[in-house]
Scaffold this active site. Structure first.
Site, PDB file in Angstrom:
ATOM      1  N   LYS A   1     -15.736 -15.730  24.327  1.00  0.00           N
ATOM      2  CA  LYS A   1     -16.266 -15.935  22.991  1.00  0.00           C
ATOM      3  C   LYS A   1     -17.715 -16.422  23.079  1.00  0.00           C
ATOM      4  O   LYS A   1     -18.025 -17.328  23.843  1.00  0.00           O
ATOM      5  CB  LYS A   1     -15.407 -16.954  22.236  1.00  0.00           C
ATOM      6  CG  LYS A   1     -15.499 -16.860  20.726  1.00  0.00           C
ATOM      7  CD  LYS A   1     -14.400 -17.654  20.054  1.00  0.00           C
ATOM      8  CE  LYS A   1     -14.405 -17.407  18.550  1.00  0.00           C
ATOM      9  NZ  LYS A   1     -13.311 -18.111  17.860  1.00  0.00           N
TER      10      LYS A   1
ATOM     11  N   GLU B   1       0.650 -21.605   9.283  1.00  0.00           N
ATOM     12  CA  GLU B   1       0.694 -22.441   8.076  1.00  0.00           C
ATOM     13  C   GLU B   1       2.118 -22.687   7.584  1.00  0.00           C
ATOM     14  O   GLU B   1       2.435 -23.793   7.123  1.00  0.00           O
ATOM     15  CB  GLU B   1      -0.148 -21.800   6.970  1.00  0.00           C
ATOM     16  CG  GLU B   1      -1.650 -21.831   7.217  1.00  0.00           C
ATOM     17  CD  GLU B   1      -2.140 -20.709   8.115  1.00  0.00           C
ATOM     18  OE1 GLU B   1      -3.321 -20.716   8.480  1.00  0.00           O
ATOM     19  OE2 GLU B   1      -1.316 -19.805   8.455  1.00  0.00           O
TER      20      GLU B   1
ATOM     21  N   ARG C   1      -0.183 -18.659   2.363  1.00  0.00           N
ATOM     22  CA  ARG C   1       0.729 -18.056   3.334  1.00  0.00           C
ATOM     23  C   ARG C   1       2.011 -18.872   3.508  1.00  0.00           C
ATOM     24  O   ARG C   1       2.947 -18.426   4.165  1.00  0.00           O
ATOM     25  CB  ARG C   1       0.023 -17.920   4.683  1.00  0.00           C
ATOM     26  CG  ARG C   1      -1.390 -17.361   4.595  1.00  0.00           C
ATOM     27  CD  ARG C   1      -1.989 -17.124   5.950  1.00  0.00           C
ATOM     28  NE  ARG C   1      -1.603 -15.819   6.444  1.00  0.00           N
ATOM     29  CZ  ARG C   1      -1.732 -15.441   7.714  1.00  0.00           C
ATOM     30  NH1 ARG C   1      -2.200 -16.282   8.610  1.00  0.00           N
ATOM     31  NH2 ARG C   1      -1.386 -14.238   8.090  1.00  0.00           N
TER      32      ARG C   1
END
Length: 622
Positions: A279, A364, A392
């Protein structure tokens, strides 16, 4: 210049292999330069440059389908499909989205924005392909961080029974937004670092080749479903699920990527290609601080520092400070995040009280039920979560928290219009979907001091309670108004007659300006800070109806199911002698753009509200 030769989809296939490294370099330079000016998701995009190039070289878009999980890493994909000219308007109102959009290009086959969805979407696309007799390839790219989401496992379980080709690319960069957590992260780390596999695979083959008949045995092992991988890494998870595993492969080596994708194309069934990437690759500040450059504001390229230094505290800072104080005062207070310790402001709490801090990863639904379990066990959990991400976990909020009436605090960050991330991230539905749930209580602070007061109230409250606040700089006005928080009670700011503004949370600041506008042209106007969206303050509504002709509700939420609708319904049912004007976001999805522009476009800015109030009031007086 290699990038200049890319003007439409599949132009990359016209380049010679000698130009690939140059193109990757130019793409990174372009992304760094562009995002330093517009802001955007930098670190994730720098990490997938070669991977995206290899996918475009290996497949034929738009015939073949490429699904990006989350989608914030799709900038190189957009460049390679001829959208370079759109980057000067990246994430700006009316400009190019920072996520895949079907309406933007035929090469974007599925709109994404939330995590752990690409395998499910890809499975649907491949099923549609098979039903219609198509022959295109379907490729779903998913990050290792997204594998903390349960939906990804549901999809992988479903993929295991496929008989026709379906390619899953696991982009493994050790991170989501923050450092990954949990068993899958440990499992993948074992594969990444397993020297027995990476160094001895070739050694085993070479040793077998020296023996009589060894070459045949080595070839047979390669063809076996488990192959050498199973000899060296017993219990390979994906293989055991019935998904062919290929890799790991260096995600920055285009030659190796092209080779492994050719192998993946030949598999009959589901195949997972494990790609190792870095990344932020190619830009030192992003390599060192990938979390900071996940969603970056405009920055100075030389230093990586933001161009616009923030001077005032934002709501996340206020929340962070208050959580630390609450953690110090009450040993039962715990904090939960779904892979967002920095973004939600819980990093300081985590450092000071690690035993009471829980990062559950991008999960979540699990976070909410986990919080319910903590509450049932006598702990006071505070779940800090972005408004659009809490969507969600609606079922878990309803079923696991509210049916049991458990004392879980939902600290709902990024509530209201958030701006540049667009439809998938606007937090404009939480007042509506939470209000529909029995036992839920909902608050919204007008400024930074009220956020602190409400959080303290919430931690002591005996039941489910949500505290929603916006992104960005914390309002520090109206500090002289700090009436103690009481359940379901509003707060008077200015008391006059004729017109009354009832504003929720962030809209109190806007209501102040509306009131000034009305006062400047001779109108009398009261202002009430609603504070609670559920339960609403029916007493103040009745009181206002005695001295006012028009009640104006103001909220940064869609109209349907919001605060204004509740006030209107109450006024009608009680036959109160007053008219109600609802100021809210239209019941539609709001695209990306600067928040101030979006305020104007949705009609909730001070000037638009003032105009509507005057028009309605004139009608009432006629």
């Amino acid at each position: 210049m290699a990038l200049e030769k890319i003007n439409q989809v599949n132009d990359i296939k016209k380049l010679s292999p000698k130009e690939y490294d140059q193109l990757a370099l130019e793409i990174r330079e372009f992304l760094i330069d562009t995002i330093s000016q517009t802001g955007g998701h930098l670190a994730s995009n720098l990490g997938v440059v070669e991977l995206t190039m290899a996918l475009h070289l290996s497949f034929d878009l738009p015939k073949d389908k490429l699904v990006w999980d989350v989608g914030h890493q799709s900038y190189t994909h957009k460049l390679l499909t001829g959208r370079k000219s759109g980057f000067d308007r990246l994430r700006k109102f009316g400009g190019m989205s920072g996520f895949p959009k079907r309406k933007e290009s035929d090469c974007d086959c599925f709109d994404t924005g939330h995590s752990s969805t690409s395998v499910s979407a890809g499975l649907g696309l491949q099923a549609a392909r098979d039903l219609l007799g198509g022959e295109e390839y379907v490729v779903s790219v998913i990050g290792d961080g997204a594998l903390t989401g349960g939906m990804a496992y549901e999809a992988l379980n479903n993929a295991s029974g496929l008989k026709k080709n379906f390619i899953i690319v696991l982009n493994d960069n050790h991170m989501s937004i923050a450092k990954n957590v949990g068993g899958m992260s440990e499992y993948l780390n074992g594969i990444r670092t397993n020297e027995l596999y990476t160094s001895l695979k070739s050694g085993v083959e070479q040793s077998l080749n020296r023996l009589p008949g060894g070459e045949r045995l080595a070839n047979q092992l390669k063809k076996t479903k488990s192959g050498i991988k199973q000899l060296l890494i017993p219990g390979m998870l994906f293989e055991d699920m019935g998904i062919t595993y290929l890799g790991p492969v260096d995600g920055h080596d285009i030659t190796k990527l092209l080779d492994i994708f050719q192998k993946a194309r030949r598999v009959k069934g589901a195949v997972l290609v494990h790609v190792l990437t870095q990344k932020g690759r190619g830009y030192r500040p992003a390599e060192r601080h990938p979390s900071r450059f996940h969603g970056a504001e405009p920055f100075e390229i030389e230093t990586g520092l933001p161009k616009n230094r923030r001077k005032k505290a934002n709501y996340q800072d206020v929340f962070s400070t208050c959580m630390v104080k609450l953690g110090q005062r009450n040993e039962k207070v715990a904090a939960i995040t779904a892979a967002m310790p920095d973004g939600t402001g819980l990093k300081r709490f985590a450092n000071l009280y690690p035993e009471r801090f829980f990062d559950v990863g991008i999960a979540e639904g699990h976070a909410v039920t986990f919080a319910a379990g903590l509450a049932a066990g006598g702990i006071r959990p505070v779940l800090a979560v972005y408004s659009s991400f809490l969507q969600r976990a609606y079922d878990q909020v309803l079923h696991d928290v509210c049916i049991q009436n458990l004392p879980v605090v939902f600290a709902i960050d990024r509530a209201g219009l958030v701006g540049s991330d667009g439809e998938t991230h606007q937090g404009i539905f939480d007042l509506s979907y939470l209000s529909s749930i029995p036992n839920m209580h909902i608050m919204a602070p007008k400024n930074k001091w009220e956020l602190s007061d409400m959080l303290k109230f919430a931690v002591e409250f005996d039941g489910p309670i949500a505290l929603r606040y916006p992104r960005g700089e914390a309002y520090d006005g109206l500090k002289e108004f700090r009436k103690p928080v009481a359940l379901g009670k509003s707060e008077w700011i200015y008391e006059e007659e004729d017109i009354a503004l009832l504003a929720v949370g962030s809209m109190v600041k806007t209501a102040e300006q509306v009131r000034r506008n009305l006062k400047a042209i001779g109108y009398s106007c009261s202002l009430v800070n609603a504070r609670f969206v559920k339960p609403i303050d029916t007493e103040v509504i009745r009181e206002l109806s005695r001295e006012h002709r028009l009640l104006v509700t103001m909220e940064e939420n869609v109209r349907s199911g919001g605060y204004g609708e509740k006030v209107l319904n109450y006024a009608v049912l009680q036959r109160l002698p007053v008219q109600v004007l609802n100021i809210a976001i239209p019941d539609e999805y709001v695209e990306h753009g600067n928040v101030e522009i979006l305020y104007e476009e949705t009609g909730i800015d001070a000037e638009s509200v003032t105009k509507r109030v005057i028009e309605r009031y004139i009608t009432i007086r006629q």
